[in-house]
Design an enzyme around this catalytic site. Structure first.
Site, PDB file in Angstrom:
ATOM      1  N   CYS A  65      -6.621  -4.900   2.732  1.00 20.89           N
ATOM      2  CA  CYS A  65      -7.762  -5.412   3.506  1.00 20.89           C
ATOM      3  C   CYS A  65      -8.639  -4.257   3.982  1.00 20.89           C
ATOM      4  O   CYS A  65      -8.300  -3.086   3.817  1.00 20.89           O
ATOM      5  CB  CYS A  65      -7.262  -6.231   4.706  1.00 20.89           C
ATOM      6  SG  CYS A  65      -6.808  -5.211   6.127  1.00 20.89           S
ATOM      7  N   SER A  97      -3.851  -6.157  -2.834  1.00 22.00           N
ATOM      8  CA  SER A  97      -5.105  -5.450  -2.558  1.00 22.00           C
ATOM      9  C   SER A  97      -5.298  -5.259  -1.046  1.00 22.00           C
ATOM     10  O   SER A  97      -5.230  -6.220  -0.290  1.00 22.00           O
ATOM     11  CB  SER A  97      -6.244  -6.303  -3.144  1.00 22.00           C
ATOM     12  OG  SER A  97      -7.467  -5.632  -3.036  1.00 22.00           O
ATOM     13  N   HIS A 101      -0.225  -4.668   9.428  1.00 25.07           N
ATOM     14  CA  HIS A 101      -0.231  -5.013   8.015  1.00 25.07           C
ATOM     15  C   HIS A 101       0.744  -4.047   7.326  1.00 25.07           C
ATOM     16  O   HIS A 101       1.147  -3.030   7.908  1.00 25.07           O
ATOM     17  CB  HIS A 101      -1.644  -4.856   7.445  1.00 25.07           C
ATOM     18  CG  HIS A 101      -2.548  -6.019   7.718  1.00 25.07           C
ATOM     19  ND1 HIS A 101      -3.781  -6.155   7.141  1.00 25.07           N
ATOM     20  CD2 HIS A 101      -2.366  -7.122   8.499  1.00 25.07           C
ATOM     21  CE1 HIS A 101      -4.335  -7.280   7.553  1.00 25.07           C
ATOM     22  NE2 HIS A 101      -3.517  -7.887   8.382  1.00 25.07           N
ATOM     23  N   CYS A 157      -6.853  -1.740   6.392  1.00 22.61           N
ATOM     24  CA  CYS A 157      -5.924  -0.836   5.704  1.00 22.61           C
ATOM     25  C   CYS A 157      -6.676   0.122   4.779  1.00 22.61           C
ATOM     26  O   CYS A 157      -6.291   1.285   4.627  1.00 22.61           O
ATOM     27  CB  CYS A 157      -4.876  -1.654   4.960  1.00 22.61           C
ATOM     28  SG  CYS A 157      -3.865  -2.627   6.113  1.00 22.61           S
ATOM     29  N   GLU A 175       0.421  -1.758   5.087  1.00 22.57           N
ATOM     30  CA  GLU A 175       0.016  -0.354   4.954  1.00 22.57           C
ATOM     31  C   GLU A 175       0.020   0.366   6.313  1.00 22.57           C
ATOM     32  O   GLU A 175       0.409   1.531   6.407  1.00 22.57           O
ATOM     33  CB  GLU A 175      -1.390  -0.270   4.329  1.00 22.57           C
ATOM     34  CG  GLU A 175      -1.489  -0.913   2.946  1.00 22.57           C
ATOM     35  CD  GLU A 175      -1.836  -2.413   3.002  1.00 22.57           C
ATOM     36  OE1 GLU A 175      -1.534  -3.076   4.017  1.00 22.57           O
ATOM     37  OE2 GLU A 175      -2.417  -2.916   2.022  1.00 22.57           O
TER      38      GLU A 175
END
Ligand SMILES: [Ca+2]
Ligand SMILES: [Ca+2]
Ligand SMILES: [Zn+2]
Ligand SMILES: [Zn+2]
Lengths: 157, 157
Positions: free
Chosen positions: A91, A89, A62, A94, A64
């Site tokens: 998950c 936002s 992802h 992350c 991040e």
């Protein structure tokens, strides 16, 4: 938004746009060190990247996580004086990564298209700022509409 | 422990031993699909790996994340009929990854040397089984004693 947050979110958004152009999930992130005060004096972009699910056939990169990888191995003290910027936002995975490294501050482009682990971040004392950025929202909305199955795969649905 | 869990944990432990031999953090994991009933009929090891902090200079490739990467992109339904095996209690990042993909069952070699996000897993309905395996404990204890700074780096301390 102060100059630091403007720079951090713009850096994350540039990565999200790149990912979209590559046919990938358009979520970008950036990890920025700033010391005790979150301003531009002494700030350093330690890493920035985007979701790599399709580009690298990866279920865990992802935005991040890819950004933490891009930043590499850092001392604990560095994470603790940095901000994670992300266009959407984060998950729960992350969110967990942010908590593992005790990153004290997270700036989120938008949480209209999807809401992740913001509450868990706040419960653990992380400062969470939602910018509600129009371009972050538009880019994500377009992707979810164009590739709903790809989006569902990314969030485990 | 049933035959499936014995096989799954032994597979994770083999990876932990390999990581130790390489000078790395000796935590291993395995993701095993088994369908509705967690037994060996129809079981498949989808992925298995170990912590890669030192081998790949990676801050996010903990054993469980590396195992999800090793397994690659899977359909949501596959994760939901699988068990994650790990030699040590999973940290909050790996806990988040397990929750993201709604893996319903986690078998943990030991949680004596360190406790991660087990409570959050349970709160979210994940079945958590702690085996209290002597070899998992010995291997981890030895590493923490030999390389305390490396271990602290891995848990963000
Ligand atoms: Ca980069
Ligand atoms: Ca493997
Ligand atoms: Zn995520
Ligand atoms: Zn972990």
């Amino acid at each position: 938004m102060n100059a630091l947050d403007k720079l951090g979110l713009a850096t994350a958004l540039a990565k999200a746009r790149k990912s979209y152009q590559e046919g990938g999930v358009p979520i970008g992130a950036a990890l920025v060190y700033h010391g005790t005060t979150p301003d531009t004096s002494n700030a350093v972009v330690l890493g920035c990247s985007h979701n790599q699910r399709f580009q690298k056939s990866s279920p865990t990169l992802h935005a991040e996580i890819a950004t933490l990888e891009d930043a590499g191995r850092l001392k604990a003290a560095v994470y603790r004086k940095s901000t994670m910027y992300t266009t959407l936002s984060p998950c729960i995975m992350c969110t967990g990564a942010i908590l593992l490294y005790k990153i004290p501050r997270v700036v989120i482009g938008e949480n209209e298209n999807w809401v992740g682990g913001e509450e868990l971040l706040k419960q653990n004392g992380v400062e969470v700022i939602v910018v509600d950025d129009a371009e972050c929202k538009d880019l994500m909305k377009r992707f979810i509409k164009e590739k709903p199955e790809e989006w569902n795969e990314d969030i485990g649905e």
